[in-house]
Enzyme design. Structure first.
Site, PDB file in Angstrom:
ATOM      1  N   ARG A 100      -1.714   9.989  19.387  1.00  0.00           N
ATOM      2  CA  ARG A 100      -2.304   9.042  20.342  1.00  0.00           C
ATOM      3  C   ARG A 100      -3.556   8.340  19.795  1.00  0.00           C
ATOM      4  NH1 ARG A 100      -1.482  13.566  23.598  1.00  0.00           N
ATOM      5  NH2 ARG A 100      -3.677  14.064  23.282  1.00  0.00           N
ATOM      6  N   TYR A 133       3.488  19.156  31.015  1.00  0.00           N
ATOM      7  CA  TYR A 133       3.764  20.228  30.047  1.00  0.00           C
ATOM      8  C   TYR A 133       5.252  20.396  29.760  1.00  0.00           C
ATOM      9  CZ  TYR A 133      -1.169  21.334  30.089  1.00  0.00           C
ATOM     10  OH  TYR A 133      -2.533  21.246  29.947  1.00  0.00           O
ATOM     11  N   ARG A 159       6.595  14.193  25.058  1.00  0.00           N
ATOM     12  CA  ARG A 159       6.609  13.963  26.512  1.00  0.00           C
ATOM     13  C   ARG A 159       7.538  12.798  26.873  1.00  0.00           C
ATOM     14  NH1 ARG A 159       0.682  14.921  25.951  1.00  0.00           N
ATOM     15  NH2 ARG A 159       0.397  16.954  26.916  1.00  0.00           N
ATOM     16  N   HIS A 208      -0.146  -6.201   7.714  1.00  0.00           N
ATOM     17  CA  HIS A 208      -0.899  -7.394   7.286  1.00  0.00           C
ATOM     18  C   HIS A 208      -0.594  -8.596   8.175  1.00  0.00           C
ATOM     19  CE1 HIS A 208      -0.913  -5.881   2.793  1.00  0.00           C
ATOM     20  NE2 HIS A 208      -1.282  -4.952   3.657  1.00  0.00           N
ATOM     21  N   LYS A 247      -8.497  -4.513   8.225  1.00  0.00           N
ATOM     22  CA  LYS A 247      -7.445  -5.357   8.810  1.00  0.00           C
ATOM     23  C   LYS A 247      -8.037  -6.452   9.714  1.00  0.00           C
ATOM     24  CE  LYS A 247      -4.147  -3.035   6.843  1.00  0.00           C
ATOM     25  NZ  LYS A 247      -4.915  -2.015   6.166  1.00  0.00           N
ATOM     26  N   PHE A 306       0.849  -1.183   0.000  1.00  0.00           N
ATOM     27  CA  PHE A 306       0.000   0.000   0.000  1.00  0.00           C
ATOM     28  C   PHE A 306       0.892   1.242   0.000  1.00  0.00           C
ATOM     29  CE2 PHE A 306      -2.677   3.041   2.579  1.00  0.00           C
ATOM     30  CZ  PHE A 306      -3.578   3.300   1.567  1.00  0.00           C
ATOM     31  N   GLN A 333      -6.770  -0.416  10.660  1.00  0.00           N
ATOM     32  CA  GLN A 333      -7.754   0.182   9.744  1.00  0.00           C
ATOM     33  C   GLN A 333      -8.874  -0.836   9.475  1.00  0.00           C
ATOM     34  OE1 GLN A 333      -7.529  -1.083   6.357  1.00  0.00           O
ATOM     35  NE2 GLN A 333      -9.244   0.154   5.626  1.00  0.00           N
ATOM     36  N   ASP A 343       7.069  -3.487   8.282  1.00  0.00           N
ATOM     37  CA  ASP A 343       5.676  -3.048   8.108  1.00  0.00           C
ATOM     38  C   ASP A 343       4.798  -4.298   8.273  1.00  0.00           C
ATOM     39  OD1 ASP A 343       3.184  -2.257   7.299  1.00  0.00           O
ATOM     40  OD2 ASP A 343       3.876  -1.057   5.603  1.00  0.00           O
TER      41      ASP A 343
HETATM   42  C1  LIG Z   1       1.177  -2.614   4.026  1.00  0.00           C
HETATM   43  C2  LIG Z   1       0.496  -1.446   4.659  1.00  0.00           C
HETATM   44  N1  LIG Z   1       1.237  -0.551   5.318  1.00  0.00           N
HETATM   45  C3  LIG Z   1       0.688   0.511   5.932  1.00  0.00           C
HETATM   46  C4  LIG Z   1      -0.671   0.735   5.886  1.00  0.00           C
HETATM   47  C5  LIG Z   1      -1.220   1.956   6.499  1.00  0.00           C
HETATM   48  O1  LIG Z   1      -2.122   1.727   7.515  1.00  0.00           O
HETATM   49  P1  LIG Z   1      -3.292   2.775   7.849  1.00  0.00           P
HETATM   50  O2  LIG Z   1      -4.331   2.661   6.781  1.00  0.00           O
HETATM   51  O3  LIG Z   1      -3.770   2.336   9.188  1.00  0.00           O
HETATM   52  O4  LIG Z   1      -2.665   4.123   7.887  1.00  0.00           O
HETATM   53  C6  LIG Z   1      -1.489  -0.172   5.220  1.00  0.00           C
HETATM   54  C7  LIG Z   1      -2.950   0.008   5.181  1.00  0.00           C
HETATM   55  O5  LIG Z   1      -3.675  -0.553   4.436  1.00  0.00           O
HETATM   56  C8  LIG Z   1      -0.884  -1.289   4.576  1.00  0.00           C
HETATM   57  O6  LIG Z   1      -1.633  -2.182   3.903  1.00  0.00           O
END
Ligand SMILES: Cc1ncc(COP(=O)(O)O)c(C=O)c1O
Length: 419
Positions: free
Chosen positions: A255, A245, A238, A183, A209, A109, A206, A180
């Site tokens: 967050r 603060y 922080r 998935h 997922k 992605f 997301q 990353d």
């Molecule tokens: C391989 C990969 N990396 C990063 C992301 C980004 O995640 P988000 O959509 O939560 O920002 C996605 C989202 O589909 C993804 O498939």
């Protein structure tokens, strides 16, 4: 109507059709009474955010971090707004910044590459292996320059990259590694959950997922100092235990909210109890059935792969065996009531990267994309796989009846036979 399916075929050509009724296939997300109760409990508590460690508020974000870290077997977990920000925060905490180069898988992605630009660095795209559809580790060294600072391997569909070789290269060249794992919830390789091989692993929650609260993200790592930095970047600079603060470094508000954390806790229980196991068992059965069809090849598992998160299930078809086109494949699957997902267009060809030259005052001249460098011939494996592959969504693997998997294999065999 179940929505529009868009399929990117070649170059800019996109086909779209209305998705027909699904045949017995599960929907996503799967929500039950526990999920409703979890979200309501946040409302009832009146604590709508997690606060900071020094002024602790809601309990869900802090509890989720511990539960997710335990699920992944990691020492630390930091929750953030989404999976894109998870990569950005991780890179910032690792000191990746202006003009640095980061080697990223080309088949993913957009976020895996755009997050690199988000920290003012330059993504360098790496072609993939024909068997796993993941970053080809044998190409990484040819992409390293004196500006390279990090590698971002992406475990496509939760299928592990060759993390041992990638880590060897990273150590030899003093590079950081951000896995990353958007998935990979539930993916285990050589005794560890994915995300534990590199300096850190980033997750997305997301909507599509396998662990979801609509949006959300997390970073896990095993190094105390790095975890402290990641937390600090994600919460306005922080430091844990310090005055609210006081802001010690550049950071921002990344967050996660209490509602999402409450839902994630409840969804995580289901992922652990049955969804991960069922998806894995069904994916293995479907892989076996599809691999038996002449001209069909699924992603292969590297030796040592113990389980696969299986967010999406891609497979390729060989045009030399059957003259079927990608468009026809998608149409026929839809006609048969089988849900599909579009595959990611390779990053090297995306307009957003091509147009990036000159933006943000970054020198992109050394990037292996933009202009002629973005031609598909320079990324032969990913181009061929993208043009000849089809993807099933993860929820299709939650079927309870093996007959449903046999039905999919029968339809795919029929399409290859020209029916
Ligand atoms: C391989 C990969 N990396 C990063 C992301 C980004 O995640 P988000 O959509 O939560 O920002 C996605 C989202 O589909 C993804 O498939």
């Amino acid at each position: 109507m179940l929505g529009i399916v868009q399929v990117h075929i070649n170059g800019d050509e996109i086909m779209a059709f209305e998705q027909d009724a699904r045949k017995n296939f599960p929907e996503w997300p799967q929500l039950d009474e526990d999920d409703y109760a979890a979200v309501k409990s946040v409302l009832d508590s009146g604590n709508l955010w997690c606060g900071a460690p020094a002024v602790h508020k809601g309990e869900n974000v802090w509890a989720f971090l511990e539960e997710f870290a335990e699920f992944c077997g990691a020492k630390h977990c930091i929750a953030v707004t989404n999976g894109t920000h998870a990569i950005e925060v991780a890179l910032m905490a690792l000191g990746v910044g202006l003009g640095d180069e980061v080697i990223v898988s080309d088949y993913t992605f957009v976020a895996s590459g755009s997050a690199v630009v988000g920290v003012n660095a330059v993504p360098i795209f790496c072609d993939i292996r024909p068997d796993t559809f993941n970053m080809d580790e044998s190409l990484i060294e040819s992409l390293i320059t004196d500006r390279t600072k990090a590698i971002v391997p992406v475990h496509l569909g939760g299928m592990p990259c060759d993390m041992e070789r990638i880590m060897e290269i990273a150590r030899e060249h003093d590079l950081a590694v951000v896995e990353d794992c958007a998935h990979s919830h539930g993916s285990r390789y050589k005794g560890k959950h994915l995300g534990n091989f590199g300096d850190c692993g980033t997750f997305s929650f997301q909507a599509s997922k396998v662990l979801t609260a609509g949006e959300g993200g997390a970073i896990m790592c095993n190094d105390d100092d790095l975890a402290e930095k990641i937390y600090s970047v994600s919460d306005c600079g922080r430091k844990k235990g310090e005055y609210f603060y006081d802001h010690f470094r550049y950071g921002s508000n990344y967050r996660l909210g209490e509602f999402q954390a409450a839902l994630l806790r409840s969804q995580l229980r289901k992922l652990k109890e049955w969804q991960n196991g069922l998806r894995n068992a069904n994916a293995d059965k479907l892989r076996t059935m599809l691999d038996e069809i002449d001209g069909i090849t699924c992603q292969s598992k590297l030796l040592g792969t113990e389980s696969v998160g299986q967010y999406v299930f891609p497979f390729k078809f060989d045009p030399a065996v059957s003259p079927v086109s990608k468009a026809l494949f998608y149409e026929k699957l839809n006609d048969a009531g089988i849900p599909t997902d579009d595959c990611y267009p390779p990053l090297h060809g995306l307009q957003c990267f091509k147009e990036m030259r000159g933006l943000k005052g970054i020198d992109y001249s050394k990037a292996n994309w933009g202009g002629k460098k973005s031609d598909d011939v320079n990324f032969p494996v990913v181009t061929s796989i993208f043009n000849h592959s089809v993807e099933f969504p993860q929820e299709l693997l939650l079927v309870r009846d093996e007959e449903d998997l046999a039905y999919i294999a029968k339809v795919v065999a029929g399409i290859m036979a020209g029916k």
